[in-house]
Scaffold this motif. Structure first.
Motif, short mmCIF file in Angstrom:
data_model
loop_
_atom_site.label_atom_id
_atom_site.label_comp_id
_atom_site.label_asym_id
_atom_site.label_seq_id
_atom_site.Cartn_x
_atom_site.Cartn_y
_atom_site.Cartn_z
N HIS A 140 0.82 -1.18 0.00
CA HIS A 140 0.00 0.00 0.00
C HIS A 140 0.87 1.25 0.00
N LEU A 141 0.45 2.22 -0.78
CA LEU A 141 1.12 3.51 -0.81
C LEU A 141 0.18 4.55 -0.22
N LYS A 142 0.76 5.52 0.43
CA LYS A 142 -0.04 6.59 1.02
C LYS A 142 0.57 7.92 0.58
N LEU A 143 -0.19 8.73 -0.15
CA LEU A 143 0.28 10.06 -0.56
C LEU A 143 -0.04 11.02 0.58
N LEU A 144 1.00 11.59 1.15
CA LEU A 144 0.82 12.47 2.29
C LEU A 144 0.65 13.93 1.90
N GLN A 145 1.29 14.32 0.80
CA GLN A 145 1.11 15.66 0.29
C GLN A 145 1.48 15.63 -1.18
N GLY A 146 1.00 16.60 -1.93
CA GLY A 146 1.33 16.66 -3.33
C GLY A 146 0.11 16.89 -4.19
N GLU A 147 0.30 16.62 -5.47
CA GLU A 147 -0.73 16.90 -6.45
C GLU A 147 -1.02 15.64 -7.25
N LEU A 148 -2.29 15.39 -7.48
CA LEU A 148 -2.72 14.25 -8.28
C LEU A 148 -3.60 14.76 -9.41
N ALA A 149 -3.51 14.11 -10.54
CA ALA A 149 -4.44 14.38 -11.63
C ALA A 149 -4.97 13.02 -12.08
N ALA A 150 -6.26 12.94 -12.25
CA ALA A 150 -6.87 11.67 -12.62
C ALA A 150 -7.92 11.88 -13.69
N LYS A 151 -8.03 10.90 -14.58
CA LYS A 151 -9.13 10.90 -15.55
C LYS A 151 -10.35 10.37 -14.82
N ILE A 152 -11.46 11.06 -15.01
CA ILE A 152 -12.72 10.63 -14.40
C ILE A 152 -13.80 10.66 -15.48
N GLN A 153 -14.94 10.09 -15.18
CA GLN A 153 -16.05 10.12 -16.12
C GLN A 153 -17.29 10.61 -15.38
N ASP A 154 -17.99 11.57 -15.98
CA ASP A 154 -19.18 12.09 -15.33
C ASP A 154 -20.39 11.26 -15.72
N VAL A 155 -21.56 11.64 -15.21
CA VAL A 155 -22.78 10.87 -15.47
C VAL A 155 -23.18 10.89 -16.94
N GLU A 156 -22.69 11.89 -17.68
CA GLU A 156 -22.97 11.97 -19.12
C GLU A 156 -21.93 11.22 -19.95
N GLN A 157 -21.05 10.47 -19.27
CA GLN A 157 -20.00 9.66 -19.91
C GLN A 157 -18.87 10.49 -20.52
N ARG A 158 -18.77 11.77 -20.16
CA ARG A 158 -17.66 12.60 -20.63
C ARG A 158 -16.42 12.26 -19.81
N VAL A 159 -15.28 12.18 -20.48
CA VAL A 159 -14.02 11.98 -19.78
C VAL A 159 -13.49 13.36 -19.39
N LEU A 160 -13.21 13.53 -18.11
CA LEU A 160 -12.76 14.80 -17.56
C LEU A 160 -11.47 14.56 -16.78
N ALA A 161 -10.85 15.65 -16.34
CA ALA A 161 -9.66 15.55 -15.50
C ALA A 161 -9.99 16.13 -14.13
N LEU A 162 -9.59 15.41 -13.10
CA LEU A 162 -9.76 15.87 -11.73
C LEU A 162 -8.39 16.19 -11.17
N LYS A 163 -8.21 17.41 -10.71
CA LYS A 163 -6.96 17.80 -10.08
C LYS A 163 -7.20 17.89 -8.58
N ILE A 164 -6.36 17.21 -7.82
CA ILE A 164 -6.45 17.24 -6.36
C ILE A 164 -5.08 17.65 -5.83
N VAL A 165 -5.07 18.66 -5.00
CA VAL A 165 -3.84 19.07 -4.33
C VAL A 165 -4.05 18.83 -2.84
N LEU A 166 -3.26 17.91 -2.28
CA LEU A 166 -3.35 17.61 -0.85
C LEU A 166 -2.55 18.65 -0.07
N THR A 167 -3.14 19.11 1.00
CA THR A 167 -2.51 20.16 1.81
C THR A 167 -2.07 19.57 3.14
N PRO A 168 -0.76 19.40 3.31
CA PRO A 168 -0.27 18.81 4.55
C PRO A 168 -0.60 19.69 5.75
N ASN A 169 -1.09 19.06 6.79
CA ASN A 169 -1.41 19.77 8.04
C ASN A 169 -2.33 20.96 7.81
#
Length: 186
Positions: free
Chosen positions: A1-30
Motif C-alpha cells: 500500500h502507498l499513502k500520498l501524504l502531500q502533493g498533487e494528483l491528476a486523474a481521468k474521471i467520467q461524469d454521469v454523461e459519460q464525458r471523460v474529464l480531468a480531476l486535479k487534487i492538491v493535498l494540503t499537509p497539516n
C-alpha cells in the motif's frame, strides 16, 4: 500500500454523461491554508483567462475543499477540468514555435503564466493548452508585467532546454525559435 501524504494528483474521471474529464487534487499537509488558497486562486485565474478566449483548459464548477468523511479537517482542494490531453513533446522546429506561440498568446493580452514549463502544457484535439497556472498576483504596473513576461520566457526556455538538452543543445531550430519569440511584440 502507498499513502500520498502531500502533493498533487491528476486523474481521468467520467461524469454521469459519460464525458471523460480531468480531476486535479492538491493535498494540503497539516491543513496548509496558503497552499489551499493558491489552488483556489489558480482555479479563478484559469476561469478568468478562459473568458478572454486564451489557450487554457476549461475548469468546470468551483474548486472544492476535500474532507475525510466525518472529519472537518481539510485534506486538500480539488477541481475538474473539461479537457484531458496528452503531454507535450517538442521534436521539430514547428512544435517548438507552437510552444512559444502559446506563451505569446498570453503575453499579447498582458497576461503571464508564472510557471510555463512543458509539463504545464497538454495537446488536446490538435491544440496546445495550459493546464496549470502559477500567476499569483495581478498588477497594472508595466514594470511588473515586463518582469513577469521575462520570467516566463526564461522558465519556458529553461524547461525546453532541460527536457530536450540532448536534442536541442546548440540547435539552430531552438535558437531560431527563441529569436522569433523575442522579436515578437508582447
Amino acid at each position: 500500500h502507498l499513502k500520498l501524504l502531500q502533493g498533487e494528483l491528476a486523474a481521468k474521471i467520467q461524469d454521469v454523461e459519460q464525458r471523460v474529464l480531468a480531476l486535479k487534487i492538491v493535498l494540503t499537509p497539516n491543513g496548509d491554508e496558503g497552499l489551499a488558497n493558491s489552488v483556489f486562486a489558480e482555479h479563478r485565474v484559469l476561469k478568468d483567462i478562459k473568458e478572454k478566449n486564451l489557450p487554457v483548459v476549461t475548469v468546470l464548477g468551483e474548486a472544492q475543499s476535500v474532507y475525510a468523511e466525518g472529519d472537518n479537517h481539510c485534506l486538500g482542494v480539488c477541481y475538474v477540468m473539461e479537457e484531458v490531453g496528452t503531454p507535450v513533446t517538442v521534436q521539430t522546429a514547428d512544435q517548438l514555435r507552437a510552444v512559444f506561440m502559446l506563451l505569446l498568446a498570453l503575453h499579447s493580452q498582458n497576461e503571464f503564466h508564472g510557471d510555463p514549463r512543458l509539463s504545464n502544457i497538454i495537446w488536446f484535439e490538435e491544440k496546445l493548452l495550459w493546464i496549470d497556472f502559477f500567476k499569483l498576483h495581478v498588477s497594472k504596473s508595466q514594470d511588473v508585467l515586463r518582469q513577469s513576461v521575462d520570467d516566463d520566457i526564461r522558465i519556458l526556455t529553461g524547461s525546453v532546454s532541460k527536457v530536450y538538452a540532448l536534442q536541442l543543445e546548440n540547435s539552430r531550430d531552438f535558437d531560431e525559435g527563441v529569436r522569433t519569440y523575442a522579436g515578437s511584440p508582447s
